[in-house]
Motif scaffolding. Structure first.
Motif, PDB file in Angstrom:
ATOM      1  N   UNK A   1      38.164  36.542  22.761  1.00  0.00           N
ATOM      2  CA  UNK A   1      39.272  35.682  22.331  1.00  0.00           C
ATOM      3  C   UNK A   1      38.797  34.227  22.375  1.00  0.00           C
ATOM      4  N   UNK A   2      37.948  33.827  21.436  1.00  0.00           N
ATOM      5  CA  UNK A   2      37.308  32.502  21.514  1.00  0.00           C
ATOM      6  C   UNK A   2      38.289  31.339  21.538  1.00  0.00           C
ATOM      7  N   UNK A   3      39.479  31.533  21.015  1.00  0.00           N
ATOM      8  CA  UNK A   3      40.476  30.467  21.060  1.00  0.00           C
ATOM      9  C   UNK A   3      40.971  30.170  22.456  1.00  0.00           C
ATOM     10  N   UNK A   4      40.688  31.060  23.399  1.00  0.00           N
ATOM     11  CA  UNK A   4      41.093  30.869  24.795  1.00  0.00           C
ATOM     12  C   UNK A   4      39.891  30.535  25.684  1.00  0.00           C
ATOM     13  N   UNK A   5      38.782  30.146  25.073  1.00  0.00           N
ATOM     14  CA  UNK A   5      37.561  29.853  25.828  1.00  0.00           C
ATOM     15  C   UNK A   5      37.813  28.844  26.951  1.00  0.00           C
ATOM     16  N   UNK A   6      38.613  27.840  26.667  1.00  0.00           N
ATOM     17  CA  UNK A   6      38.881  26.780  27.657  1.00  0.00           C
ATOM     18  C   UNK A   6      40.277  26.905  28.261  1.00  0.00           C
ATOM     19  N   UNK A   7      40.880  28.085  28.161  1.00  0.00           N
ATOM     20  CA  UNK A   7      42.257  28.273  28.652  1.00  0.00           C
ATOM     21  C   UNK A   7      42.330  28.071  30.159  1.00  0.00           C
ATOM     22  N   UNK A   8      43.367  27.397  30.638  1.00  0.00           N
ATOM     23  CA  UNK A   8      43.511  27.226  32.090  1.00  0.00           C
ATOM     24  C   UNK A   8      43.920  28.532  32.766  1.00  0.00           C
ATOM     25  N   UNK A   9      43.425  28.731  33.971  1.00  0.00           N
ATOM     26  CA  UNK A   9      43.864  29.868  34.780  1.00  0.00           C
ATOM     27  C   UNK A   9      45.231  29.523  35.357  1.00  0.00           C
ATOM     28  N   UNK A  10      46.244  30.327  35.030  1.00  0.00           N
ATOM     29  CA  UNK A  10      47.598  30.079  35.528  1.00  0.00           C
ATOM     30  C   UNK A  10      47.818  30.723  36.892  1.00  0.00           C
ATOM     31  N   UNK A  11      47.328  31.935  37.055  1.00  0.00           N
ATOM     32  CA  UNK A  11      47.443  32.614  38.335  1.00  0.00           C
ATOM     33  C   UNK A  11      46.501  33.810  38.348  1.00  0.00           C
ATOM     34  N   UNK A  12      46.258  34.316  39.527  1.00  0.00           N
ATOM     35  CA  UNK A  12      45.430  35.509  39.690  1.00  0.00           C
ATOM     36  C   UNK A  12      46.045  36.378  40.775  1.00  0.00           C
ATOM     37  N   UNK A  13      45.848  37.668  40.637  1.00  0.00           N
ATOM     38  CA  UNK A  13      46.355  38.615  41.619  1.00  0.00           C
ATOM     39  C   UNK A  13      45.233  39.536  42.060  1.00  0.00           C
ATOM     40  N   UNK A  14      45.310  39.971  43.296  1.00  0.00           N
ATOM     41  CA  UNK A  14      44.378  40.963  43.815  1.00  0.00           C
ATOM     42  C   UNK A  14      45.207  42.141  44.318  1.00  0.00           C
ATOM     43  N   UNK A  15      45.005  43.289  43.704  1.00  0.00           N
ATOM     44  CA  UNK A  15      45.712  44.500  44.156  1.00  0.00           C
ATOM     45  C   UNK A  15      44.661  45.533  44.538  1.00  0.00           C
ATOM     46  N   UNK A  16      44.952  46.806  44.382  1.00  0.00           N
ATOM     47  CA  UNK A  16      43.983  47.829  44.720  1.00  0.00           C
ATOM     48  C   UNK A  16      44.248  49.107  43.950  1.00  0.00           C
ATOM     49  N   UNK A  17      43.181  49.854  43.755  1.00  0.00           N
ATOM     50  CA  UNK A  17      43.269  51.217  43.254  1.00  0.00           C
ATOM     51  C   UNK A  17      43.086  52.161  44.443  1.00  0.00           C
ATOM     52  N   UNK A  18      43.741  53.318  44.387  1.00  0.00           N
ATOM     53  CA  UNK A  18      43.527  54.373  45.374  1.00  0.00           C
ATOM     54  C   UNK A  18      42.867  55.536  44.647  1.00  0.00           C
ATOM     55  N   UNK A  19      41.549  55.619  44.771  1.00  0.00           N
ATOM     56  CA  UNK A  19      40.717  56.490  43.958  1.00  0.00           C
ATOM     57  C   UNK A  19      40.525  57.870  44.576  1.00  0.00           C
TER      58      UNK A  19
ATOM     59  N   UNK B   1      39.335  43.522  34.585  1.00  0.00           N
ATOM     60  CA  UNK B   1      38.180  44.402  34.514  1.00  0.00           C
ATOM     61  C   UNK B   1      38.512  45.679  35.277  1.00  0.00           C
ATOM     62  N   UNK B   2      38.428  46.818  34.600  1.00  0.00           N
ATOM     63  CA  UNK B   2      38.787  48.092  35.224  1.00  0.00           C
ATOM     64  C   UNK B   2      37.677  48.655  36.110  1.00  0.00           C
ATOM     65  N   UNK B   3      36.524  47.997  36.147  1.00  0.00           N
ATOM     66  CA  UNK B   3      35.441  48.443  37.024  1.00  0.00           C
ATOM     67  C   UNK B   3      35.918  48.458  38.473  1.00  0.00           C
ATOM     68  N   UNK B   4      35.605  49.519  39.199  1.00  0.00           N
ATOM     69  CA  UNK B   4      36.090  49.636  40.576  1.00  0.00           C
ATOM     70  C   UNK B   4      35.390  48.623  41.465  1.00  0.00           C
ATOM     71  N   UNK B   5      36.196  47.925  42.289  1.00  0.00           N
ATOM     72  CA  UNK B   5      35.681  46.897  43.167  1.00  0.00           C
ATOM     73  C   UNK B   5      35.252  47.451  44.512  1.00  0.00           C
ATOM     74  N   UNK B   6      35.076  46.541  45.457  1.00  0.00           N
ATOM     75  CA  UNK B   6      34.636  46.938  46.789  1.00  0.00           C
ATOM     76  C   UNK B   6      35.774  47.581  47.572  1.00  0.00           C
ATOM     77  N   UNK B   7      35.429  48.411  48.548  1.00  0.00           N
ATOM     78  CA  UNK B   7      36.428  49.057  49.397  1.00  0.00           C
ATOM     79  C   UNK B   7      37.156  47.985  50.214  1.00  0.00           C
ATOM     80  N   UNK B   8      38.471  48.158  50.380  1.00  0.00           N
ATOM     81  CA  UNK B   8      39.274  47.135  51.052  1.00  0.00           C
ATOM     82  C   UNK B   8      40.369  47.778  51.896  1.00  0.00           C
ATOM     83  N   UNK B   9      40.983  46.958  52.737  1.00  0.00           N
ATOM     84  CA  UNK B   9      42.155  47.339  53.527  1.00  0.00           C
ATOM     85  C   UNK B   9      43.365  46.697  52.854  1.00  0.00           C
ATOM     86  N   UNK B  10      44.302  47.484  52.318  1.00  0.00           N
ATOM     87  CA  UNK B  10      45.428  46.897  51.573  1.00  0.00           C
ATOM     88  C   UNK B  10      46.358  46.056  52.423  1.00  0.00           C
ATOM     89  N   UNK B  11      46.361  46.260  53.734  1.00  0.00           N
ATOM     90  CA  UNK B  11      47.248  45.482  54.604  1.00  0.00           C
ATOM     91  C   UNK B  11      46.696  44.100  54.914  1.00  0.00           C
TER      92      UNK B  11
END
Length: 377
Positions: free
Chosen positions: A301-319, A269-279
């Motif tokens: 993508x209804x064929x992936x409705x029950x797809x398992x989450x393999x991994x997730x990442x949290x990064x940051x934008x510098x706006x 989701x490209x919506x900007x998230x909450x302010x964070x400290x990257x360190x």
């Protein structure tokens, strides 16, 4: 104000897409270059880390970014050939427009045509026919940008660093801080665990840490938390792995990359998230973010409705306030340049921005007004 002659020593802080390419372009222009990064090129804390990034030329009504993105795509592809390693996956880019506001998509069509790229326009039924894995619900129309695709991000940052070393540049993994000033010039960097780093000029391209190095720039930079999810496709699946890179513009702006290097189906989701400290921010995904991602996955993508989450990442934008970059001379130091404010779309521009920085440092061009710090005054 002084420009730097070839053979000058330039120190660059930050080995992400902006800093790495600035260092490489400066080295190729004949300068002696030292690149410094606290955790390494494409590291997990950086905004240039992760598996992949979208490469596209479509940029709404912005002629500047359309042409920069096109130049960068050409340079990325040439760099891939030069390195002899696959970095880019050409899939095309499917832009899906909803009924809320399609000005970005319509302006992007015009922008692409202005640089000689011919997109293919589709209605919702044609999207469903061409891409059976996609549900057309809520899609008014779409277009396919040929030649677009995804780049292996972390690997590409490392390749840029390696190319710099082969161009007789040098690299340090260490934290750098600004040293003392001599009038309106910076004398050296303080580099933890190493001797001070003296240079004729300095480029600060520290991504979400830029505001810590340049206070005036920091007042205009907002670092936000961004979550990215990778879902598993069915065994032997071709319907989803064969999709193009995609963007889905409705009430929110979603984008994704089909399974690349067996890492899963990427969705964000490209919506900007909450302010964070990257360190120090916790890199665990939020339950709310995952729930929204699953809802959109099921919708589009209804064929992936029950797809398992393999991994997730949290990064940051510098706006920045206007979404454009900051590429300018330091407001108080004549021999220091700053390059940052990627605003969630900077990675793809790395090669062209590196050219831009090298020309600025060498005195071959003036500051682009749309990238100047003074625009915020």
């Amino acid at each position: 104000m002084r420009s730097q002659r070839p053979s000058s020593h330039i120190a660059v802080v930050g080995a992400g897409a902006f800093g790495g390419w600035s260092a490489l372009q400066l080295a190729r222009a004949g300068h002696r270059v030292t690149l410094v990064d606290a955790w390494g090129p494409g590291n997990a804390r950086s905004s240039s880390g992760g598996e992949s990034r979208v490469l596209r030329r479509s940029y709404g009504a912005s002629e500047l970014f359309t042409r920069m993105a096109a130049r960068s795509l050409d340079l990325w592809r040439g760099f891939e050939v030069e390195r002899g390693r696959r970095l880019f996956h050409e899939t095309g880019l499917l832009w899906m427009a909803g009924a809320v506001d399609d000005r970005t998509e319509r302006d992007s069509l015009a922008g692409l045509r202005s640089i000689g790229v011919t997109p293919q326009v589709l209605d919702a039924a044609q999207v469903a026919e061409r891409y059976p894995a996609i549900s057309p619900e809520g899609i008014e129309w779409a277009f396919v940008e040929p030649g677009a695709g995804s780049l292996l991000a972390r690997r590409s940052c490392a390749e840029v660093r390696d190319a710099l070393l082969e161009a007789r540049g040098s690299y340090l993994t260490a934290r750098a801080r600004l040293g003392p000033r001599d009038g309106g010039r910076l004398r050296h960097l303080e580099v933890e665990g190493h001797d001070r780093l003296e240079a004729d000029a300095f480029v600060l391209a520290a991504g979400p840490w830029l505001g810590e190095l340049v206070r005036r720039a920091g007042t205009h930079l907002r670092v936000t938390r961004q979550e990215v999810f990778y879902f598993g496709t069915p065994p032997g699946d071709e319907a989803h792995r064969g999709l193009p890179v995609w963007s889905d513009h409705a009430e929110r702006f979603w984008y994704g990359i089909p399974e690349t290097e067996a890492r899963g189906f990427k969705l964000a989701d490209d919506t900007r998230g909450e302010v964070c400290d990257p360190s120090t921010q916790d890199r665990s995904p939020s339950a709310a973010g995952l729930e929204r991602a699953r809802e959109h996955l099921a919708l589009r993508f209804p064929g992936l409705r029950a797809a398992p989450l393999l991994e997730a990442r949290v990064c940051q934008y510098t706006e920045t306030p206007d979404g454009a970059f900051v590429v300018d001379r330091h407001p108080d130091l004549d021999n220091v340049w700053i390059a940052g404010g990627g605003s969630g779309h900077g990675f793809k521009h790395g090669p062209a921005l590196g050219e831009h920085v090298a020309q600025l440092v060498s005195g071959a061009r003036e500051v682009e007004p749309r990238f100047a710090l003074a625009r915020f005054d």
